[in-house]
Design a protein around this motif. Structure first.
Motif, PDB file in Angstrom:
ATOM      1  N   GLU A 179     -23.563  -2.160  28.465  1.00  0.00           N
ATOM      2  CA  GLU A 179     -24.895  -2.282  27.877  1.00  0.00           C
ATOM      3  C   GLU A 179     -25.394  -0.916  27.424  1.00  0.00           C
ATOM      4  O   GLU A 179     -26.090  -0.807  26.420  1.00  0.00           O
ATOM      5  CB  GLU A 179     -25.858  -2.911  28.880  1.00  0.00           C
ATOM      6  N   ARG A 180     -25.004   0.127  28.144  1.00  0.00           N
ATOM      7  CA  ARG A 180     -25.407   1.486  27.754  1.00  0.00           C
ATOM      8  C   ARG A 180     -24.830   1.841  26.391  1.00  0.00           C
ATOM      9  O   ARG A 180     -25.520   2.399  25.546  1.00  0.00           O
ATOM     10  CB  ARG A 180     -24.941   2.498  28.802  1.00  0.00           C
ATOM     11  N   ALA A 181     -23.568   1.520  26.146  1.00  0.00           N
ATOM     12  CA  ALA A 181     -22.940   1.816  24.856  1.00  0.00           C
ATOM     13  C   ALA A 181     -23.654   1.075  23.732  1.00  0.00           C
ATOM     14  O   ALA A 181     -23.839   1.614  22.635  1.00  0.00           O
ATOM     15  CB  ALA A 181     -21.466   1.449  24.889  1.00  0.00           C
ATOM     16  N   ILE A 182     -24.093  -0.136  24.008  1.00  0.00           N
ATOM     17  CA  ILE A 182     -24.836  -0.902  23.006  1.00  0.00           C
ATOM     18  C   ILE A 182     -26.170  -0.224  22.723  1.00  0.00           C
ATOM     19  O   ILE A 182     -26.552  -0.032  21.569  1.00  0.00           O
ATOM     20  CB  ILE A 182     -25.050  -2.359  23.473  1.00  0.00           C
ATOM     21  N   ARG A 183     -26.874   0.188  23.779  1.00  0.00           N
ATOM     22  CA  ARG A 183     -28.167   0.865  23.595  1.00  0.00           C
ATOM     23  C   ARG A 183     -28.006   2.164  22.819  1.00  0.00           C
ATOM     24  O   ARG A 183     -28.809   2.468  21.926  1.00  0.00           O
ATOM     25  CB  ARG A 183     -28.824   1.138  24.951  1.00  0.00           C
ATOM     26  N   VAL A 184     -26.975   2.945  23.139  1.00  0.00           N
ATOM     27  CA  VAL A 184     -26.742   4.214  22.439  1.00  0.00           C
ATOM     28  C   VAL A 184     -26.489   3.970  20.952  1.00  0.00           C
ATOM     29  O   VAL A 184     -27.043   4.660  20.094  1.00  0.00           O
ATOM     30  CB  VAL A 184     -25.566   4.993  23.077  1.00  0.00           C
ATOM     31  N   ALA A 185     -25.675   2.975  20.628  1.00  0.00           N
ATOM     32  CA  ALA A 185     -25.389   2.660  19.218  1.00  0.00           C
ATOM     33  C   ALA A 185     -26.662   2.237  18.491  1.00  0.00           C
ATOM     34  O   ALA A 185     -26.920   2.667  17.362  1.00  0.00           O
ATOM     35  CB  ALA A 185     -24.321   1.576  19.120  1.00  0.00           C
ATOM     36  N   LEU A 186     -27.480   1.410  19.135  1.00  0.00           N
ATOM     37  CA  LEU A 186     -28.721   0.970  18.506  1.00  0.00           C
ATOM     38  C   LEU A 186     -29.704   2.121  18.331  1.00  0.00           C
ATOM     39  O   LEU A 186     -30.401   2.207  17.310  1.00  0.00           O
ATOM     40  CB  LEU A 186     -29.352  -0.172  19.307  1.00  0.00           C
ATOM     41  N   GLU A 187     -29.758   3.034  19.297  1.00  0.00           N
ATOM     42  CA  GLU A 187     -30.623   4.213  19.161  1.00  0.00           C
ATOM     43  C   GLU A 187     -30.157   5.095  18.007  1.00  0.00           C
ATOM     44  O   GLU A 187     -30.976   5.631  17.256  1.00  0.00           O
ATOM     45  CB  GLU A 187     -30.640   5.011  20.470  1.00  0.00           C
ATOM     46  N   GLU A 188     -28.854   5.241  17.854  1.00  0.00           N
ATOM     47  CA  GLU A 188     -28.304   6.034  16.758  1.00  0.00           C
ATOM     48  C   GLU A 188     -28.648   5.409  15.408  1.00  0.00           C
ATOM     49  O   GLU A 188     -29.064   6.091  14.474  1.00  0.00           O
ATOM     50  CB  GLU A 188     -26.791   6.150  16.910  1.00  0.00           C
ATOM     51  N   ILE A 189     -28.509   4.099  15.316  1.00  0.00           N
ATOM     52  CA  ILE A 189     -28.862   3.391  14.083  1.00  0.00           C
ATOM     53  C   ILE A 189     -30.346   3.580  13.788  1.00  0.00           C
ATOM     54  O   ILE A 189     -30.739   3.854  12.655  1.00  0.00           O
ATOM     55  CB  ILE A 189     -28.515   1.887  14.209  1.00  0.00           C
TER      56      ILE A 189
END
Length: 89
Positions: A54-64
């Motif tokens: 879930e952390r990797a998903i959050r990081v990707a969404l924050e980057e976007i």
């Protein structure tokens, strides 16, 4: 900004377009997606499938989200300059 976009394109593509599902064996989140490699007749597609946190998903969404904010800011600056150029003092 262009380098940021190019550097993380596959991760963001995976986050935005990947097929997320729950692994019945581990009860964890997994993602699957297809990516192309090569050009012309040498172009091949490969499947990417693995567990994702879930952390990797959050990081990707924050980057976007950050890239979108930067793009909106650039557009605002350009529009402001265009308005000033259209109405000289």
């Amino acid at each position: 900004m262009a380098n940021k976009i190019a550097d993380g394109v596959e991760n963001r593509n995976l986050a935005a377009h990947g097929a997320f599902f729950i692994d019945d064996k581990t009860d964890g989140i997994r993602v699957a997606h297809y990516f192309p490699r090569g050009k012309g007749n040498d172009r091949r597609w490969f499947e990417y499938q693995e567990a994702i946190s879930e952390r990797a998903i959050r990081v990707a969404l924050e980057e976007i989200d950050q890239l979108l904010r930067e793009a909106v800011e650039i557009r605002s600056v350009l529009e402001s300059k265009r308005r000033v150029g259209a109405n000289p003092p």
